[in-house]
Design a protein around this motif. Structure first.
Motif, PDB file in Angstrom:
ATOM      1  N   GLY A  62       0.779  -1.230   0.000  1.00 45.38           N
ATOM      2  CA  GLY A  62       0.000   0.000   0.000  1.00 45.38           C
ATOM      3  C   GLY A  62       0.809   1.279   0.000  1.00 45.38           C
ATOM      4  N   GLN A  63       2.073   1.224  -0.387  1.00 42.05           N
ATOM      5  CA  GLN A  63       2.870   2.452  -0.449  1.00 42.05           C
ATOM      6  C   GLN A  63       2.216   3.481  -1.367  1.00 42.05           C
ATOM      7  N   MET A  64       1.848   3.045  -2.581  1.00 35.62           N
ATOM      8  CA  MET A  64       1.205   3.948  -3.530  1.00 35.62           C
ATOM      9  C   MET A  64      -0.229   4.228  -3.119  1.00 35.62           C
ATOM     10  N   THR A  65      -0.909   3.217  -2.603  1.00 31.62           N
ATOM     11  CA  THR A  65      -2.308   3.359  -2.199  1.00 31.62           C
ATOM     12  C   THR A  65      -2.461   4.457  -1.153  1.00 31.62           C
ATOM     13  N   GLN A  66      -1.548   4.487  -0.201  1.00 28.01           N
ATOM     14  CA  GLN A  66      -1.596   5.496   0.854  1.00 28.01           C
ATOM     15  C   GLN A  66      -1.476   6.896   0.274  1.00 28.01           C
ATOM     16  N   LEU A  67      -0.583   7.077  -0.672  1.00 28.77           N
ATOM     17  CA  LEU A  67      -0.406   8.384  -1.302  1.00 28.77           C
ATOM     18  C   LEU A  67      -1.649   8.779  -2.090  1.00 28.77           C
ATOM     19  N   LEU A  68      -2.211   7.833  -2.814  1.00 36.87           N
ATOM     20  CA  LEU A  68      -3.415   8.107  -3.597  1.00 36.87           C
ATOM     21  C   LEU A  68      -4.579   8.499  -2.692  1.00 36.87           C
ATOM     22  N   ALA A  69      -4.737   7.758  -1.596  1.00 35.29           N
ATOM     23  CA  ALA A  69      -5.844   8.023  -0.677  1.00 35.29           C
ATOM     24  C   ALA A  69      -5.746   9.417  -0.067  1.00 35.29           C
ATOM     25  N   ARG A  76     -14.801   6.300  -7.811  1.00 38.78           N
ATOM     26  CA  ARG A  76     -14.676   4.845  -7.731  1.00 38.78           C
ATOM     27  C   ARG A  76     -13.208   4.479  -7.577  1.00 38.78           C
ATOM     28  N   TRP A  77     -12.935   3.516  -6.718  1.00 37.71           N
ATOM     29  CA  TRP A  77     -11.586   2.981  -6.528  1.00 37.71           C
ATOM     30  C   TRP A  77     -11.627   1.470  -6.722  1.00 37.71           C
ATOM     31  N   ILE A  78     -10.694   0.957  -7.511  1.00 37.29           N
ATOM     32  CA  ILE A  78     -10.477  -0.486  -7.590  1.00 37.29           C
ATOM     33  C   ILE A  78      -8.996  -0.730  -7.321  1.00 37.29           C
ATOM     34  N   ILE A  79      -8.717  -1.508  -6.292  1.00 31.06           N
ATOM     35  CA  ILE A  79      -7.339  -1.788  -5.895  1.00 31.06           C
ATOM     36  C   ILE A  79      -7.076  -3.280  -6.085  1.00 31.06           C
ATOM     37  N   ASN A  80      -6.084  -3.585  -6.899  1.00 27.81           N
ATOM     38  CA  ASN A  80      -5.704  -4.975  -7.150  1.00 27.81           C
ATOM     39  C   ASN A  80      -4.408  -5.307  -6.418  1.00 27.81           C
ATOM     40  N   GLU A  81      -4.346  -6.533  -5.889  1.00 20.97           N
ATOM     41  CA  GLU A  81      -3.116  -7.047  -5.287  1.00 20.97           C
ATOM     42  C   GLU A  81      -3.121  -8.567  -5.401  1.00 20.97           C
ATOM     43  N   LEU A  82      -1.962  -9.132  -5.677  1.00 20.53           N
ATOM     44  CA  LEU A  82      -1.823 -10.578  -5.833  1.00 20.53           C
ATOM     45  C   LEU A  82      -1.922 -11.308  -4.493  1.00 20.53           C
ATOM     46  N   CYS A  83      -1.307 -10.741  -3.460  1.00 25.23           N
ATOM     47  CA  CYS A  83      -1.139 -11.432  -2.179  1.00 25.23           C
ATOM     48  C   CYS A  83      -2.325 -11.159  -1.250  1.00 25.23           C
ATOM     49  N   ALA A  84      -3.074 -12.196  -0.922  1.00 25.41           N
ATOM     50  CA  ALA A  84      -4.271 -12.040  -0.084  1.00 25.41           C
ATOM     51  C   ALA A  84      -3.934 -11.532   1.311  1.00 25.41           C
ATOM     52  N   LYS A  85      -2.698 -11.709   1.747  1.00 27.06           N
ATOM     53  CA  LYS A  85      -2.301 -11.260   3.085  1.00 27.06           C
ATOM     54  C   LYS A  85      -2.512  -9.764   3.265  1.00 27.06           C
ATOM     55  N   GLN A  86      -2.483  -9.012   2.152  1.00 25.45           N
ATOM     56  CA  GLN A  86      -2.574  -7.554   2.241  1.00 25.45           C
ATOM     57  C   GLN A  86      -4.010  -7.042   2.275  1.00 25.45           C
ATOM     58  N   THR A  87      -4.994  -7.929   2.183  1.00 25.17           N
ATOM     59  CA  THR A  87      -6.381  -7.506   2.021  1.00 25.17           C
ATOM     60  C   THR A  87      -6.846  -6.543   3.114  1.00 25.17           C
ATOM     61  N   ILE A  93      -6.696   1.297   4.432  1.00 26.32           N
ATOM     62  CA  ILE A  93      -6.214   2.531   3.790  1.00 26.32           C
ATOM     63  C   ILE A  93      -7.340   3.197   3.004  1.00 26.32           C
ATOM     64  N   LEU A  94      -8.087   2.375   2.240  1.00 29.80           N
ATOM     65  CA  LEU A  94      -9.172   2.895   1.401  1.00 29.80           C
ATOM     66  C   LEU A  94     -10.427   2.050   1.624  1.00 29.80           C
ATOM     67  N   PRO A  95     -11.181   2.328   2.673  1.00 31.35           N
ATOM     68  CA  PRO A  95     -12.345   1.493   2.988  1.00 31.35           C
ATOM     69  C   PRO A  95     -13.411   1.453   1.898  1.00 31.35           C
ATOM     70  N   THR A  96     -13.465   2.501   1.057  1.00 26.11           N
ATOM     71  CA  THR A  96     -14.479   2.549   0.011  1.00 26.11           C
ATOM     72  C   THR A  96     -14.065   1.830  -1.267  1.00 26.11           C
ATOM     73  N   ALA A  97     -12.828   1.359  -1.332  1.00 24.01           N
ATOM     74  CA  ALA A  97     -12.337   0.728  -2.554  1.00 24.01           C
ATOM     75  C   ALA A  97     -12.890  -0.682  -2.726  1.00 24.01           C
ATOM     76  N   GLN A  98     -13.028  -1.087  -3.978  1.00 22.02           N
ATOM     77  CA  GLN A  98     -13.263  -2.489  -4.302  1.00 22.02           C
ATOM     78  C   GLN A  98     -11.891  -3.155  -4.371  1.00 22.02           C
ATOM     79  N   LEU A  99     -11.655  -4.164  -3.561  1.00 22.29           N
ATOM     80  CA  LEU A  99     -10.381  -4.874  -3.570  1.00 22.29           C
ATOM     81  C   LEU A  99     -10.499  -6.102  -4.454  1.00 22.29           C
ATOM     82  N   ARG A 100      -9.626  -6.204  -5.432  1.00 19.87           N
ATOM     83  CA  ARG A 100      -9.594  -7.347  -6.332  1.00 19.87           C
ATOM     84  C   ARG A 100      -8.293  -8.110  -6.070  1.00 19.87           C
TER      85      ARG A 100
END
Length: 274
Positions: A62-69, A76-87, A93-100
């Motif tokens: 979430g280094q970039m995510t934090q800056l964006l937030a 609308r926010w859609i945040i993608n990440e490969l590693c489920a550990k970061q969910t 960081i962005l409670p309103t985002a859709q996490l993919r």
């Protein structure tokens, strides 16, 4: 809103390995200072602080995510990440985002985005250049594509001494892909960082805590899961590595102390959908 995470079995063996490496990099943010610098650079290049739809690909810790937030407003926010550990962390960081959560190369990440951004992630893709064609279909007219990846000079010392490393498309290939898929106002630039370390072993520790473990880099090359033999450190190999590192890549740090260098070379891509 949290989308159901991709099942571990849905990921290729290569992507499972990548996710496992980054899941184990528990102190990533303390050591990924170059990546943080690159995120700040990307933030400065965003054309509009008010967006219709933002897609971030490969959010990581979430280094970039934090800056964006902090800096942007978006409908609308859609945040993608490969590693489920970061969910949970990304959701905080962005409670309103859709996490993919899952493989960005194969999953649906919607369309009509006004900004697609990715920091320090797509070099891990099986086909990084395909991200350009995918983005061209996901961006709305006038939308901005902004991403950072790395060049073939990245970790040049490690590749020289071990033969291990990722394949990085060259700038000409990126330029051609952007042109072929209709992007305009294309800007490509590089930033090189030569980081001093007290000794070669410290370089290896740095790479491990930032998720890039050199004993698996050959396995992480696309399409080689079954054929490649993982690189294994032995006492003799480590001694040779340290000796050759001092011989080829040593110097003095800002305090006049002996050191060795590790090179990062980032590629920043900024382009627009006409």
């Amino acid at each position: 809103m949290m989308e159901p995470p991709t099942s571990w079995s849905d990921l290729s063996a290569r992507k499972q390995t990548i996710a496992r490496h980054f899941a184990q990099a528990n102190t990533y943010d303390q050591h990924a200072y170059i990546q943080q610098h690159i995120c700040q650079d990307l933030l400065a290049r965003i054309a509009h602080r008010s967006q219709d739809s933002v897609l971030e690909v490969g959010a990581g810790t979430g280094q970039m995510t934090q800056l964006l937030a902090t800096a942007l407003q978006s409908k609308r926010w859609i945040i993608n990440e490969l590693c489920a550990k970061q969910t949970a962390h990304l959701h905080s960081i962005l409670p309103t985002a859709q996490l993919r959560i899952g493989d960005a190369e194969t999953m649906d990440l919607d369309a009509n985005h006004s900004l697609i951004i990715s920091a320090n992630a797509i070099q891990w893709f099986d086909d990084p250049l395909r991200f350009i064609s995918q983005s061209s279909m996901r961006l709305k007219t006038g939308g901005q594509l902004l991403l950072s990846t790395f060049t073939a000079n990245n970790f040049l010392q490690i590749k020289s001494l071990t033969g291990q490393g990722l394949h990085y498309p060259n700038i000409t290939a990126w330029q051609a892909a952007l042109h072929d898929h209709g992007f305009d106002q294309i800007q490509l630039s590089t930033q090189r960082f030569d980081i001093p370390f007290a000794k070669p072993y410290e370089v290896l520790k740095h790479m491990k805590v930032t998720g890039v473990s050199t004993n698996q880099t050959q396995l992480l090359r696309a399409g080689e899961e079954s054929e490649a033999t993982p690189f294994t450190w032995t006492k003799a190999r480590l001694q040779q590595f340290e000796r050759e590192y001092w011989q080829k890549f040593s110097g003095q740090d800002d305090h006049g102390q002996p050191c060795v260098y590790l090179t990062y070379e980032a590629l920043i891509i900024n382009a627009y959908q006409p």
